[in-house]
Scaffold this active site. Structure first.
Site, PDB file in Angstrom:
ATOM      1  N   LYS A  80       0.878  -1.201   0.202  1.00 65.50           N
ATOM      2  CA  LYS A  80      -0.066  -0.008   0.001  1.00 65.50           C
ATOM      3  C   LYS A  80       0.848   1.171  -0.049  1.00 65.50           C
ATOM      4  CE  LYS A  80      -3.553   2.094   2.811  1.00 65.50           C
ATOM      5  NZ  LYS A  80      -4.667   1.917   3.890  1.00 65.50           N
ATOM      6  N   SER A 155      -9.258   2.733   2.954  1.00 64.31           N
ATOM      7  CA  SER A 155      -8.066   3.335   2.088  1.00 64.31           C
ATOM      8  C   SER A 155      -7.179   2.371   1.244  1.00 64.31           C
ATOM      9  CB  SER A 155      -7.242   4.203   3.007  1.00 64.31           C
ATOM     10  OG  SER A 155      -6.697   3.541   4.023  1.00 64.31           O
ATOM     11  N   SER A 179     -10.216   0.331   6.863  1.00 72.00           N
ATOM     12  CA  SER A 179      -9.520   0.795   5.667  1.00 72.00           C
ATOM     13  C   SER A 179      -8.765  -0.800   4.899  1.00 72.00           C
ATOM     14  CB  SER A 179      -8.315   1.711   5.778  1.00 72.00           C
ATOM     15  OG  SER A 179      -8.763   3.025   5.723  1.00 72.00           O
TER      16      SER A 179
END
Length: 496
Positions: A80, A155, A179
């Site tokens: 990520k 996210s 997330s």
């Protein structure tokens, strides 16, 4: 015929160890899938194919020489874009850091590499992880593999989309207001929020507020367990991380799902924790899925811990986190900070010390309510997200079933209920909803019950795989290959 990139991490690792799958072949298969599919969804936004192939060749030489292999040997990994991987950009989705290159691996990534994982690239995230829709002004929007016009959530939306499309078998995530779990639900994969501190995060700011945590994402619970066992560890730089004999007692136990007899469980079922604005289509899907599994449990009843004040407590504590992380950026680069970050900082600036004290007190009351509740229940089942995926052009849902939401993150209430109290939670893919989009079932365990939570998820995953209505859905790859590049879409790089 199954492509190597579509194998689960556990299957691929077993084949590599048996010399029946080349790590180079697996990496090449993932690269080919990225090149074929990613234009449609924009999940893998920074790539290191040459470095990944070089790492795969080293592991292949170890395999052929009979040398010891790590538990993740040869498995491609997406990282990520909020997490450092040496030599790759870490932009945080912010134009302020668009040229920032990581000079070292973050601790969790270093542990994954040491276990043999092959870092293939970075996955997209909203700016600073703010919000549940993966859009930013550096890399643009990430589309959902089941419908590129719709959101992949966030996210960790890039990680969720990349996993669903077979670009990698493993990907890192992080979770404050869901997330890991929200994108897992929207993309039909597995996302796990562990007990804070189980995975040390030495770079986490405001580290004594236990809302944010790193977490594994994968296509199966078994793969998530394998990844978690490597990400977990001991690091005194994270004040929430248990130290001492932690690794000896816990890490090996996490590597495989704990056997769980579903018929022994006392299960609480709630569509909303008494306060989350759950959409009608999600409630209907939840009712349908629960109806197909309810008989497997020893006891199953509609019930929820008392979450009174959860919206207020989470809003204040989240704003405190954003003030601590981003106040200087807001002051020094106001024209380069996006609307979600601005909203949180300005909200935080409006709170008093009394407001913060009240929020911590509320959090404590809610936490103790949950502990009393878990004296009579083993796990809670709830939807993972309040809505079915919507257009990625919608920065956040302003209304749900015609009722206005309270903030840009209010629609994440199903996820931040367990976040507030620090309980482990996993999102498990359970078929599709009435709109043909993936549905995520959230399984929440007791405090510190990471192994139990994942064990329940694995037992359910095996049970539900027998029914087309509840097994993990798979996107139409041929449709994605033929889709126009998402970068051509209007508003691709704007916040709207």
């Amino acid at each position: 015929m199954t492509e190597p990139c579509d194998l689960s991490a556990t299957e691929a690792r077993a084949l590599i160890g048996a010399r029946r799958l080349s790590p180079v072949e697996l990496t090449q298969s993932c690269i080919a899938r990225i090149e074929a599919i990613d234009p449609a969804i924009n999940a893998m936004v920074a790539r290191d194919f040459d470095g990944a192939l070089a790492a795969a060749r080293v592991i292949e030489a170890d395999v052929m020489a009979g040398r010891p292999l790590g538990p993740l040997a040869g498995l491609p990994l997406g990282v990520k874009d909020l997490i450092d991987a040496k030599g790759l950009p870490t932009t945080f989705g912010s134009t302020i850091f668009k040229d920032n290159i990581a000079t070292a691996d973050e601790g969790a990534v270093a542990r994954l590499r040491a276990a043999g994982a092959v870092v293939i690239g970075k996955t997209n995230s909203p700016e600073w992880g703010a919000g549940g829709n993966t859009r930013n002004a550096v890399y643009g929007a990430t589309g959902n593999p089941f419908d590129p016009a719709k959101s992949a959530a966030g996210s960790s939306g890039g990680s969720g989309a990349a996993l669903a499309a077979g670009m990698v078998p493993l990907a890192t995530g992080s979770d404050t207001g869901g997330s890991c779990r929200n994108p897992a639900a929207f993309n039909g994969v597995v996302g796990f929020r562990p007990t804070p501190g189980l995975i040390p995060a030495e770079k986490r700011n405001m580290a004594l507020i236990p809302l944010s945590t790193l977490g594994p994402m994968a296509r199966t619970v078994e793969d998530a367990c394998l990844m978690l066992s490597v990400m977990a560890g001991e690091d005194s730089r994270d004040p929430l991380n248990p130290v001492g004999d932690f690794r000896r007692r816990n890490t090996a136990r996490l590597a495989r799902p704990r056997p769980v007899d579903l018929s022994s469980l006392r299960v609480a079922i709630t569509p909303d924790f008494g306060f989350a604005p759950t959409e009608r289509i999600v409630r209907a899907a939840f009712d349908e899925k629960i109806g197909l599994m309810r008989s497997a449990f020893g006891q199953a009843a509609t019930a929820t811990p008392d979450c009174t004040g959860a919206d207020q407590a989470f809003a204040v504590l989240r704003a405190v986190l954003f003030l601590g992380r981003h106040r200087d950026l807001y002051r020094d680069h106001p024209d380069q900070v996006g609307p979600n970050v601005i909203a949180n900082i300005e909200e935080g600036l409006g709170y008093s010390a009394a407001d913060v004290a009240d929020a911590f007190a509320l959090q404590t009351v809610i936490y103790r309510n949950w502990q009393r509740f878990f004296a009579d229940h083993d796990v809670i089942l709830a939807p993972a997200v309040t809505i079915s995926p919507r257009s990625w052009r919608e920065l956040y849902p302003e209304t749900i079933d015609g009722v206005a939401t309270k903030s840009y993150f209010h629609w994440l209430a199903l996820a931040y209920a367990p976040t507030l109290v620090g309980h482990p939670a996993v999102s498990l893919p359970v078929g599709l909803d009435a709109a043909g989009m993936p549905f995520g079932l959230q399984i929440i365990g007791p405090r510190g019950g990471d192994s139990l939570t994942l064990g329940v998820a694995h037992a359910l995953e095996r049970l539900l795989a027998e029914d087309a209505r509840t097994r993990r859905p798979v996107p139409d790859l041929a449709r994605l290959k033929a889709a126009p590049p998402i970068a051509q879409a209007e508003g691709f790089k704007s916040f709207g």
